[in-house]
Design a protein around this motif. Structure first.
Motif, PDB file in Angstrom:
ATOM      1  N   HIS A  31       0.854  -1.196   0.000  1.00 30.96           N
ATOM      2  CA  HIS A  31       0.000   0.000   0.000  1.00 30.96           C
ATOM      3  C   HIS A  31       0.886   1.240   0.000  1.00 30.96           C
ATOM      4  CE1 HIS A  31      -3.942  -1.946   0.870  1.00 30.96           C
ATOM      5  NE2 HIS A  31      -3.114  -2.936   1.154  1.00 30.96           N
ATOM      6  N   VAL A  32       0.614   2.152  -0.942  1.00 30.61           N
ATOM      7  CA  VAL A  32       1.408   3.374  -1.062  1.00 30.61           C
ATOM      8  C   VAL A  32       0.493   4.583  -1.218  1.00 30.61           C
ATOM      9  CG1 VAL A  32       3.436   2.245  -2.084  1.00 30.61           C
ATOM     10  CG2 VAL A  32       1.624   3.127  -3.567  1.00 30.61           C
ATOM     11  N   SER A  33       1.074   5.751  -0.955  1.00 33.55           N
ATOM     12  CA  SER A  33       0.338   6.991  -1.198  1.00 33.55           C
ATOM     13  C   SER A  33       1.339   8.121  -1.369  1.00 33.55           C
ATOM     14  CB  SER A  33      -0.624   7.308  -0.045  1.00 33.55           C
ATOM     15  OG  SER A  33       0.105   7.559   1.136  1.00 33.55           O
ATOM     16  N   ALA A  34       0.878   9.166  -2.054  1.00 31.15           N
ATOM     17  CA  ALA A  34       1.651  10.394  -2.196  1.00 31.15           C
ATOM     18  C   ALA A  34       0.685  11.520  -1.875  1.00 31.15           C
ATOM     19  CB  ALA A  34       2.226  10.529  -3.596  1.00 31.15           C
ATOM     20  N   GLU A  35       0.732  11.979  -0.637  1.00 27.55           N
ATOM     21  CA  GLU A  35      -0.209  13.007  -0.173  1.00 27.55           C
ATOM     22  C   GLU A  35      -0.092  14.276  -1.010  1.00 27.55           C
ATOM     23  OE1 GLU A  35      -1.071  15.337   3.955  1.00 27.55           O
ATOM     24  OE2 GLU A  35      -0.492  13.225   4.093  1.00 27.55           O
ATOM     25  N   LEU A  37       0.604  14.590  -4.095  1.00 25.45           N
ATOM     26  CA  LEU A  37      -0.023  14.392  -5.406  1.00 25.45           C
ATOM     27  C   LEU A  37      -1.494  13.986  -5.286  1.00 25.45           C
ATOM     28  CD1 LEU A  37       2.856  12.441  -7.190  1.00 25.45           C
ATOM     29  CD2 LEU A  37       2.262  14.863  -7.429  1.00 25.45           C
ATOM     30  N   GLY A  38      -1.904  13.590  -4.088  1.00 27.27           N
ATOM     31  CA  GLY A  38      -3.283  13.177  -3.880  1.00 27.27           C
ATOM     32  C   GLY A  38      -3.604  11.836  -4.505  1.00 27.27           C
ATOM     33  N   ILE A  39      -2.631  10.918  -4.505  1.00 26.12           N
ATOM     34  CA  ILE A  39      -2.868   9.586  -5.078  1.00 26.12           C
ATOM     35  C   ILE A  39      -2.463   8.515  -4.086  1.00 26.12           C
ATOM     36  CG2 ILE A  39      -2.652  10.339  -7.485  1.00 26.12           C
ATOM     37  CD1 ILE A  39       0.208   9.176  -7.482  1.00 26.12           C
ATOM     38  N   SER A  40      -3.058   7.348  -4.257  1.00 25.85           N
ATOM     39  CA  SER A  40      -2.710   6.191  -3.434  1.00 25.85           C
ATOM     40  C   SER A  40      -3.047   4.942  -4.222  1.00 25.85           C
ATOM     41  CB  SER A  40      -3.482   6.210  -2.106  1.00 25.85           C
ATOM     42  OG  SER A  40      -4.868   6.116  -2.352  1.00 25.85           O
ATOM     43  N   GLY A  41      -2.525   3.827  -3.782  1.00 30.69           N
ATOM     44  CA  GLY A  41      -2.806   2.582  -4.468  1.00 30.69           C
ATOM     45  C   GLY A  41      -2.135   1.413  -3.791  1.00 30.69           C
ATOM     46  N   ILE A  73       2.667   4.998 -17.364  1.00 33.84           N
ATOM     47  CA  ILE A  73       2.232   6.095 -16.497  1.00 33.84           C
ATOM     48  C   ILE A  73       1.766   5.558 -15.147  1.00 33.84           C
ATOM     49  CG2 ILE A  73       0.408   7.829 -16.222  1.00 33.84           C
ATOM     50  CD1 ILE A  73       0.807   8.446 -19.255  1.00 33.84           C
ATOM     51  N   GLN A  74       1.017   4.453 -15.151  1.00 37.10           N
ATOM     52  CA  GLN A  74       0.588   3.839 -13.892  1.00 37.10           C
ATOM     53  C   GLN A  74       1.805   3.436 -13.062  1.00 37.10           C
ATOM     54  OE1 GLN A  74      -1.559   0.135 -14.281  1.00 37.10           O
ATOM     55  NE2 GLN A  74      -1.846  -0.061 -12.069  1.00 37.10           N
ATOM     56  N   LEU A  75       2.774   2.804 -13.700  1.00 39.43           N
ATOM     57  CA  LEU A  75       3.979   2.362 -12.995  1.00 39.43           C
ATOM     58  C   LEU A  75       4.768   3.550 -12.460  1.00 39.43           C
ATOM     59  CD1 LEU A  75       5.730  -0.172 -12.302  1.00 39.43           C
ATOM     60  CD2 LEU A  75       6.973   0.322 -14.426  1.00 39.43           C
ATOM     61  N   CYS A  76       4.886   4.601 -13.250  1.00 38.18           N
ATOM     62  CA  CYS A  76       5.613   5.791 -12.806  1.00 38.18           C
ATOM     63  C   CYS A  76       4.906   6.433 -11.610  1.00 38.18           C
ATOM     64  CB  CYS A  76       5.747   6.785 -13.953  1.00 38.18           C
ATOM     65  SG  CYS A  76       6.769   8.221 -13.565  1.00 38.18           S
ATOM     66  N   ALA A  77       3.572   6.455 -11.612  1.00 39.74           N
ATOM     67  CA  ALA A  77       2.830   6.983 -10.466  1.00 39.74           C
ATOM     68  C   ALA A  77       3.160   6.169  -9.209  1.00 39.74           C
ATOM     69  CB  ALA A  77       1.328   6.969 -10.743  1.00 39.74           C
ATOM     70  N   GLN A  78       3.332   4.868  -9.364  1.00 40.49           N
ATOM     71  CA  GLN A  78       3.723   4.034  -8.237  1.00 40.49           C
ATOM     72  C   GLN A  78       5.109   4.446  -7.741  1.00 40.49           C
ATOM     73  OE1 GLN A  78       3.425  -0.015  -9.653  1.00 40.49           O
ATOM     74  NE2 GLN A  78       1.190   0.091  -9.850  1.00 40.49           N
ATOM     75  N   GLY A  79       6.015   4.702  -8.681  1.00 38.88           N
ATOM     76  CA  GLY A  79       7.354   5.157  -8.312  1.00 38.88           C
ATOM     77  C   GLY A  79       7.318   6.493  -7.577  1.00 38.88           C
ATOM     78  N   LEU A  80       6.449   7.400  -8.036  1.00 41.88           N
ATOM     79  CA  LEU A  80       6.319   8.704  -7.369  1.00 41.88           C
ATOM     80  C   LEU A  80       5.810   8.537  -5.935  1.00 41.88           C
ATOM     81  CD1 LEU A  80       4.811  10.831 -10.284  1.00 41.88           C
ATOM     82  CD2 LEU A  80       7.178  10.851  -9.440  1.00 41.88           C
ATOM     83  N   CYS A  81       4.889   7.606  -5.729  1.00 38.86           N
ATOM     84  CA  CYS A  81       4.412   7.326  -4.364  1.00 38.86           C
ATOM     85  C   CYS A  81       5.556   6.812  -3.495  1.00 38.86           C
ATOM     86  CB  CYS A  81       3.275   6.298  -4.394  1.00 38.86           C
ATOM     87  SG  CYS A  81       1.686   6.922  -4.990  1.00 38.86           S
ATOM     88  N   LEU A  82       6.317   5.866  -4.022  1.00 40.69           N
ATOM     89  CA  LEU A  82       7.445   5.332  -3.259  1.00 40.69           C
ATOM     90  C   LEU A  82       8.461   6.427  -2.940  1.00 40.69           C
ATOM     91  CD1 LEU A  82       8.069   1.907  -5.056  1.00 40.69           C
ATOM     92  CD2 LEU A  82       7.268   2.239  -2.696  1.00 40.69           C
ATOM     93  N   GLU A  83       8.692   7.335  -3.886  1.00 36.83           N
ATOM     94  CA  GLU A  83       9.629   8.429  -3.641  1.00 36.83           C
ATOM     95  C   GLU A  83       9.160   9.313  -2.498  1.00 36.83           C
ATOM     96  OE1 GLU A  83      11.750   9.024  -8.007  1.00 36.83           O
ATOM     97  OE2 GLU A  83      10.187  10.456  -7.405  1.00 36.83           O
ATOM     98  N   MET A  85       7.080   8.564  -0.094  1.00 41.36           N
ATOM     99  CA  MET A  85       7.029   7.825   1.168  1.00 41.36           C
ATOM    100  C   MET A  85       8.409   7.546   1.755  1.00 41.36           C
ATOM    101  SD  MET A  85       3.987   5.086   0.378  1.00 41.36           S
ATOM    102  CE  MET A  85       4.158   4.263   1.966  1.00 41.36           C
ATOM    103  N   THR A  86       9.411   7.331   0.897  1.00 40.24           N
ATOM    104  CA  THR A  86      10.721   6.901   1.395  1.00 40.24           C
ATOM    105  C   THR A  86      11.793   7.982   1.318  1.00 40.24           C
ATOM    106  OG1 THR A  86      11.479   6.095  -0.770  1.00 40.24           O
ATOM    107  CG2 THR A  86      10.245   4.540   0.633  1.00 40.24           C
TER     108      THR A  86
END
Length: 163
Positions: A31-35, A37-41, A73-83, A85-86
């Motif tokens: 579970h990830v999120s980028a507050e 950017l307002g996205i999570s997944g 784009i979906q995968l990159c959004a996941q990378g942005l969330c990880l960035e 968060m970490t």
């Protein structure tokens, strides 16, 4: 059939326990999120290099690579969330396609990051508008689990050359 096949793939991906092999830990259903950017997944898989802690998201897809960049784009959004968060830079990820049984490495280039941020902004604008866009009827509709709700054929096949 295609929706059921995709669901079975996701269940197989999601059901696995974390494991470590050859210097790599595999975390599933992360579970990830980028507050900001307002996205999570929920990511299918995150590979973690045990020596460096470097992270790589991996997205599993039922079909094969598509002509449009939506999977990237979906995968990159996941990378942005990880960035977010970490705090570490996530330079790349991978897409694994069940139909071709092929793993495609994806570099999170400046261009892909810009496309991803533009897509996030467009979706945010669409959500804020409270308007449902008209369906874009195409052959992919046959494989969609929402076709009975959307009913794209009611509007007929639209001329794709009109913007």
């Amino acid at each position: 059939y295609l929706t059921a096949q995709g669901k079975a793939l996701q269940e197989r991906v999601d059901s696995g326990e974390p494991e470590t092999r050859k210097g790599m830990r595999f975390e599933r259903s992360v579970h990830v999120s980028a507050e900001k950017l307002g996205i999570s997944g929920v990511l299918d898989l995150v590979e973690v290099e045990t020596k460096t802690g470097r992270l790589k998201p991996v997205e599993y897809k039922r079909g094969k690579p598509k002509p449009d960049p939506m999977d990237e784009i979906q995968l990159c959004a996941q990378g942005l969330c990880l960035e977010e968060m970490t705090g570490q830079t996530i330079p790349e990820g991978a897409l694994w396609y069940m139909q071709t049984r092929h793993r495609v490495p994806i570099t999170f280039s400046d261009d892909l990051r810009a496309q991803t941020l533009a897509t996030i902004a467009a979706v945010r604008e669409l959500l804020n508008s409270s308007q449902t866009p008209p369906p874009d009827y195409g052959k992919r509709c046959k494989a969609c689990s929402l076709v009975e709700i959307c009913q794209p054929e009611l509007l007929g096949k639209r001329d794709r050359s009109v913007g």
